[in-house]
Design a protein around this motif. Sequence first.
Motif, PDB file in Angstrom:
ATOM      1  N   VAL A 246       0.820  -1.207   0.000  1.00  0.00           N
ATOM      2  CA  VAL A 246       0.000   0.000   0.000  1.00  0.00           C
ATOM      3  C   VAL A 246       0.857   1.261   0.000  1.00  0.00           C
ATOM      4  CG1 VAL A 246      -1.722   1.314   1.311  1.00  0.00           C
ATOM      5  CG2 VAL A 246      -1.938  -1.167   1.093  1.00  0.00           C
ATOM      6  N   TYR A 247       1.861   1.302   0.870  1.00  0.00           N
ATOM      7  CA  TYR A 247       2.644   2.525   1.028  1.00  0.00           C
ATOM      8  C   TYR A 247       3.920   2.546   0.191  1.00  0.00           C
ATOM      9  CZ  TYR A 247      -0.460   3.171   4.966  1.00  0.00           C
ATOM     10  OH  TYR A 247      -1.565   3.301   5.757  1.00  0.00           O
ATOM     11  N   GLY A 248       4.227   1.452  -0.466  1.00  0.00           N
ATOM     12  CA  GLY A 248       5.412   1.407  -1.306  1.00  0.00           C
ATOM     13  C   GLY A 248       6.718   1.397  -0.530  1.00  0.00           C
ATOM     14  N   VAL A 249       6.665   0.921   0.700  1.00  0.00           N
ATOM     15  CA  VAL A 249       7.861   0.848   1.538  1.00  0.00           C
ATOM     16  C   VAL A 249       8.705  -0.330   1.061  1.00  0.00           C
ATOM     17  CG1 VAL A 249       8.660   0.536   3.912  1.00  0.00           C
ATOM     18  CG2 VAL A 249       6.557   1.776   3.463  1.00  0.00           C
ATOM     19  N   ASN A 250      10.028  -0.153   1.052  1.00  0.00           N
ATOM     20  CA  ASN A 250      10.863  -1.281   0.636  1.00  0.00           C
ATOM     21  C   ASN A 250      10.899  -2.335   1.748  1.00  0.00           C
ATOM     22  OD1 ASN A 250      12.621  -0.257   2.522  1.00  0.00           O
ATOM     23  ND2 ASN A 250      14.168   0.387   1.055  1.00  0.00           N
ATOM     24  N   GLU A 251      11.346  -3.535   1.401  1.00  0.00           N
ATOM     25  CA  GLU A 251      11.300  -4.657   2.339  1.00  0.00           C
ATOM     26  C   GLU A 251      12.197  -4.446   3.548  1.00  0.00           C
ATOM     27  OE1 GLU A 251      12.037  -8.294   0.302  1.00  0.00           O
ATOM     28  OE2 GLU A 251      10.312  -8.053  -1.025  1.00  0.00           O
ATOM     29  N   LYS A 252      13.323  -3.802   3.350  1.00  0.00           N
ATOM     30  CA  LYS A 252      14.245  -3.578   4.462  1.00  0.00           C
ATOM     31  C   LYS A 252      13.627  -2.650   5.503  1.00  0.00           C
ATOM     32  CE  LYS A 252      18.977  -2.235   5.487  1.00  0.00           C
ATOM     33  NZ  LYS A 252      20.237  -1.736   4.950  1.00  0.00           N
ATOM     34  N   ALA A 253      12.999  -1.586   5.061  1.00  0.00           N
ATOM     35  CA  ALA A 253      12.361  -0.649   5.993  1.00  0.00           C
ATOM     36  C   ALA A 253      11.140  -1.282   6.656  1.00  0.00           C
ATOM     37  CB  ALA A 253      11.965   0.618   5.266  1.00  0.00           C
ATOM     38  N   ALA A 254      10.386  -2.048   5.901  1.00  0.00           N
ATOM     39  CA  ALA A 254       9.197  -2.686   6.470  1.00  0.00           C
ATOM     40  C   ALA A 254       9.572  -3.764   7.481  1.00  0.00           C
ATOM     41  CB  ALA A 254       8.342  -3.280   5.361  1.00  0.00           C
ATOM     42  N   SER A 255      10.692  -4.398   7.292  1.00  0.00           N
ATOM     43  CA  SER A 255      11.104  -5.441   8.232  1.00  0.00           C
ATOM     44  C   SER A 255      11.503  -4.867   9.584  1.00  0.00           C
ATOM     45  CB  SER A 255      12.244  -6.268   7.651  1.00  0.00           C
ATOM     46  OG  SER A 255      13.416  -5.477   7.532  1.00  0.00           O
ATOM     47  N   ALA A 256      11.721  -3.568   9.674  1.00  0.00           N
ATOM     48  CA  ALA A 256      12.008  -2.936  10.968  1.00  0.00           C
ATOM     49  C   ALA A 256      10.802  -3.062  11.902  1.00  0.00           C
ATOM     50  CB  ALA A 256      12.382  -1.474  10.773  1.00  0.00           C
ATOM     51  N   LEU A 257       9.610  -3.250  11.334  1.00  0.00           N
ATOM     52  CA  LEU A 257       8.426  -3.456  12.168  1.00  0.00           C
ATOM     53  C   LEU A 257       8.530  -4.738  12.989  1.00  0.00           C
ATOM     54  CD1 LEU A 257       5.655  -2.481   9.616  1.00  0.00           C
ATOM     55  CD2 LEU A 257       6.392  -1.165  11.603  1.00  0.00           C
ATOM     56  N   GLU A 258       9.284  -5.681  12.500  1.00  0.00           N
ATOM     57  CA  GLU A 258       9.465  -6.948  13.211  1.00  0.00           C
ATOM     58  C   GLU A 258      10.133  -6.721  14.568  1.00  0.00           C
ATOM     59  OE1 GLU A 258       8.848 -11.016  13.364  1.00  0.00           O
ATOM     60  OE2 GLU A 258       8.388  -9.765  11.650  1.00  0.00           O
ATOM     61  N   ALA A 259      11.053  -5.765  14.645  1.00  0.00           N
ATOM     62  CA  ALA A 259      11.721  -5.470  15.917  1.00  0.00           C
ATOM     63  C   ALA A 259      10.737  -4.892  16.926  1.00  0.00           C
ATOM     64  CB  ALA A 259      12.880  -4.506  15.691  1.00  0.00           C
ATOM     65  N   PHE A 260       9.801  -4.082  16.459  1.00  0.00           N
ATOM     66  CA  PHE A 260       8.823  -3.502  17.370  1.00  0.00           C
ATOM     67  C   PHE A 260       7.877  -4.560  17.925  1.00  0.00           C
ATOM     68  CE2 PHE A 260      10.091   0.221  14.890  1.00  0.00           C
ATOM     69  CZ  PHE A 260      10.447   1.056  15.943  1.00  0.00           C
ATOM     70  N   LYS A 261       7.748  -5.670  17.231  1.00  0.00           N
ATOM     71  CA  LYS A 261       6.956  -6.780  17.748  1.00  0.00           C
ATOM     72  C   LYS A 261       7.685  -7.445  18.908  1.00  0.00           C
ATOM     73  CE  LYS A 261       7.423 -10.804  16.139  1.00  0.00           C
ATOM     74  NZ  LYS A 261       7.545 -12.073  15.476  1.00  0.00           N
ATOM     75  N   ASP A 262       9.000  -7.569  18.796  1.00  0.00           N
ATOM     76  CA  ASP A 262       9.769  -8.296  19.792  1.00  0.00           C
ATOM     77  C   ASP A 262      10.126  -7.461  21.017  1.00  0.00           C
ATOM     78  OD1 ASP A 262       9.696 -10.507  18.143  1.00  0.00           O
ATOM     79  OD2 ASP A 262      11.554  -9.969  17.128  1.00  0.00           O
ATOM     80  N   LEU A 263      10.135  -6.150  20.895  1.00  0.00           N
ATOM     81  CA  LEU A 263      10.508  -5.304  22.029  1.00  0.00           C
ATOM     82  C   LEU A 263       9.576  -5.450  23.233  1.00  0.00           C
ATOM     83  CD1 LEU A 263      11.748  -2.039  20.316  1.00  0.00           C
ATOM     84  CD2 LEU A 263      13.093  -3.691  21.595  1.00  0.00           C
TER      85      LEU A 263
END
Length: 60
Positions: free
Chosen positions: A35-52
């Motif tokens: 939807v937002y056209g974010v690249n995969e590397k930037a979008a994968s940063a969301l994974e860290a916010f899940k684990d914090l």
Amino acid sequence: MLHNWKIKFFLYINYFVFAILLNSVGIVIAKSINVYGVNEKAASALEAFKDLPIAIVSFL
């Protein structure tokens, strides 16, 4: 004994809320890429916010 079922109930609900949130992160990453056209590397940063929160709660 009367309060014991309340504790179990709220722990059970808390477990399922975390499970729902953890399983939805992959969908959020995929949607943010599409939807937002974010690249995969930037979008994968969301994974860290899940684990914090998990790490913070486990230390407490």
